[in-house]
Enzyme design. Sequence first.
Site, PDB file in Angstrom:
ATOM      1  N   ASN A 167      -3.853   8.805   2.244  1.00 32.81           N
ATOM      2  CA  ASN A 167      -4.340   8.112   3.435  1.00 32.81           C
ATOM      3  C   ASN A 167      -4.592   9.091   4.569  1.00 32.81           C
ATOM      4  O   ASN A 167      -5.715   9.254   5.020  1.00 32.81           O
ATOM      5  CB  ASN A 167      -3.325   7.059   3.896  1.00 32.81           C
ATOM      6  CG  ASN A 167      -3.736   5.651   3.546  1.00 32.81           C
ATOM      7  OD1 ASN A 167      -4.687   5.444   2.793  1.00 32.81           O
ATOM      8  ND2 ASN A 167      -3.024   4.668   4.071  1.00 32.81           N
ATOM      9  N   ASP A 168      -3.509   9.723   5.034  1.00 30.15           N
ATOM     10  CA  ASP A 168      -3.668  10.566   6.210  1.00 30.15           C
ATOM     11  C   ASP A 168      -2.481  11.507   6.388  1.00 30.15           C
ATOM     12  O   ASP A 168      -1.408  11.313   5.814  1.00 30.15           O
ATOM     13  CB  ASP A 168      -3.834   9.710   7.477  1.00 30.15           C
ATOM     14  CG  ASP A 168      -2.770   8.617   7.594  1.00 30.15           C
ATOM     15  OD1 ASP A 168      -1.577   8.920   7.427  1.00 30.15           O
ATOM     16  OD2 ASP A 168      -3.139   7.458   7.831  1.00 30.15           O
ATOM     17  N   ASP A 172       0.816  -1.212   0.000  1.00 29.80           N
ATOM     18  CA  ASP A 172       0.000   0.000   0.000  1.00 29.80           C
ATOM     19  C   ASP A 172       0.851   1.263   0.000  1.00 29.80           C
ATOM     20  O   ASP A 172       0.486   2.267  -0.612  1.00 29.80           O
ATOM     21  CB  ASP A 172      -0.922   0.002   1.220  1.00 29.80           C
ATOM     22  CG  ASP A 172      -2.155  -0.862   1.009  1.00 29.80           C
ATOM     23  OD1 ASP A 172      -2.347  -1.360  -0.117  1.00 29.80           O
ATOM     24  OD2 ASP A 172      -2.919  -1.052   1.970  1.00 29.80           O
ATOM     25  N   GLY A 173       1.998   1.238   0.689  1.00 28.46           N
ATOM     26  CA  GLY A 173       2.854   2.415   0.705  1.00 28.46           C
ATOM     27  C   GLY A 173       3.348   2.788  -0.680  1.00 28.46           C
ATOM     28  O   GLY A 173       3.380   3.967  -1.046  1.00 28.46           O
ATOM     29  N   ARG A 200      -4.983  17.050  23.419  1.00 27.86           N
ATOM     30  CA  ARG A 200      -3.732  16.715  24.110  1.00 27.86           C
ATOM     31  C   ARG A 200      -3.630  15.195  24.048  1.00 27.86           C
ATOM     32  O   ARG A 200      -4.364  14.482  24.740  1.00 27.86           O
ATOM     33  CB  ARG A 200      -3.750  17.210  25.556  1.00 27.86           C
ATOM     34  CG  ARG A 200      -2.405  17.049  26.281  1.00 27.86           C
ATOM     35  CD  ARG A 200      -2.413  17.828  27.599  1.00 27.86           C
ATOM     36  NE  ARG A 200      -1.132  17.729  28.278  1.00 27.86           N
ATOM     37  CZ  ARG A 200      -0.889  16.909  29.310  1.00 27.86           C
ATOM     38  NH1 ARG A 200      -1.861  16.139  29.773  1.00 27.86           N
ATOM     39  NH2 ARG A 200       0.297  16.867  29.872  1.00 27.86           N
ATOM     40  N   SER A 260      -5.744   5.857  11.379  1.00 29.36           N
ATOM     41  CA  SER A 260      -6.955   6.301  12.064  1.00 29.36           C
ATOM     42  C   SER A 260      -7.696   5.131  12.714  1.00 29.36           C
ATOM     43  O   SER A 260      -8.172   5.213  13.845  1.00 29.36           O
ATOM     44  CB  SER A 260      -7.871   7.028  11.070  1.00 29.36           C
ATOM     45  OG  SER A 260      -9.084   7.414  11.684  1.00 29.36           O
ATOM     46  N   THR A 278      -8.921   2.965   7.182  1.00 29.87           N
ATOM     47  CA  THR A 278      -8.535   1.599   7.557  1.00 29.87           C
ATOM     48  C   THR A 278      -7.088   1.525   8.037  1.00 29.87           C
ATOM     49  O   THR A 278      -6.610   0.437   8.349  1.00 29.87           O
ATOM     50  CB  THR A 278      -8.711   0.635   6.369  1.00 29.87           C
ATOM     51  OG1 THR A 278      -7.838   1.049   5.298  1.00 29.87           O
ATOM     52  CG2 THR A 278     -10.145   0.628   5.871  1.00 29.87           C
ATOM     53  N   ALA A 279      -6.395   2.653   8.085  1.00 30.51           N
ATOM     54  CA  ALA A 279      -4.965   2.648   8.417  1.00 30.51           C
ATOM     55  C   ALA A 279      -4.731   3.211   9.825  1.00 30.51           C
ATOM     56  O   ALA A 279      -5.281   2.719  10.792  1.00 30.51           O
ATOM     57  CB  ALA A 279      -4.198   3.432   7.347  1.00 30.51           C
TER      58      ALA A 279
END
Length: 307
Positions: A136-137, A67-68, A164, A180, A177-178
């Site tokens: 993705n994020d 995926d990367g 915090r 998060s 799906t990663a």
Amino acid sequence: MAGLGLVLHPTRDVSEVVGIIERWASRHRKTLLVRAEDEHRVPSCVEPVPADELAVRADALISIGGDGTMLGALRLAVRDPKPVLGVHLGRLGFLVEVEPPDLPEALSRLASKDFTVESHACLACDVCGDDVVAFNDIALVRQPGSGFVTATLAVDGQRYGYYRCDALVVSTPTGSTAYSYAAGGPLISPAADAVVVTPSSPMAGISRSVVLAPSESIRLDLRPQTAAVAVEMDGLVIKEAATEGAVEIRYRRDAGRVVRFDPQRYQERNQLKLSLLDLPFLPDQLRELLPEELRRERDQRELEPPC
């Protein structure tokens, strides 16, 4: 499709898969391109080009890895989206669809345009003045031993509150799906348009995921008492020790195009992979749970030559 661009996993041995593609391309008179920095990893018949020209000159990209690598291929083509075919060399792989033994047939279907396109959104981000995109994020992560990520959240200019926590993850539906998901965030349908902001191990402030509309602009401001924060884009560190500044995020639709041959089967496989993530077993233990006949079939497939 006359030209195909190869995007290689940065460390894995991709020679076998590249060989399959090279032989197919030779038979079908297709041009192969690769980033200049990967020239030494491919046959001499593959043309090296500057990284920023690969997606421009290619009619489609072939990602060889997990995926990367797939996310990297999508980022390469974000200014000129091209179909991206993922060949699986990773461990889990939610984005990639094709296994190496199925590659010759997949390439023929790609050339004849016998596929569907799965559209992917990205996050267009201003990270302390630098423009980046994430499929993705984007994550603000504490450095070990340095305290907590402390930041305020504003949506369309309206302040929501503060965080915090150990990490703060902003994800697309694909990225749900990663990181998060690992932080306790919800799964978002890939057919939905949404942005999810999820704190990991929150100590104070907002402690649950916030789901926002794609039209809303997001701003995260580091507060003066924050620890040194690493900023990650799709898992890649782009800033090492930020203690001030802001991250501004906007959702961009149709930023990436992923090749799908069998969308229904792909979704079924991903549902199974998600369920496996919650099982407390190692891969070898999971194998032992299969019926003996299925174990033999799986072992035989792994021993078969790729073409």
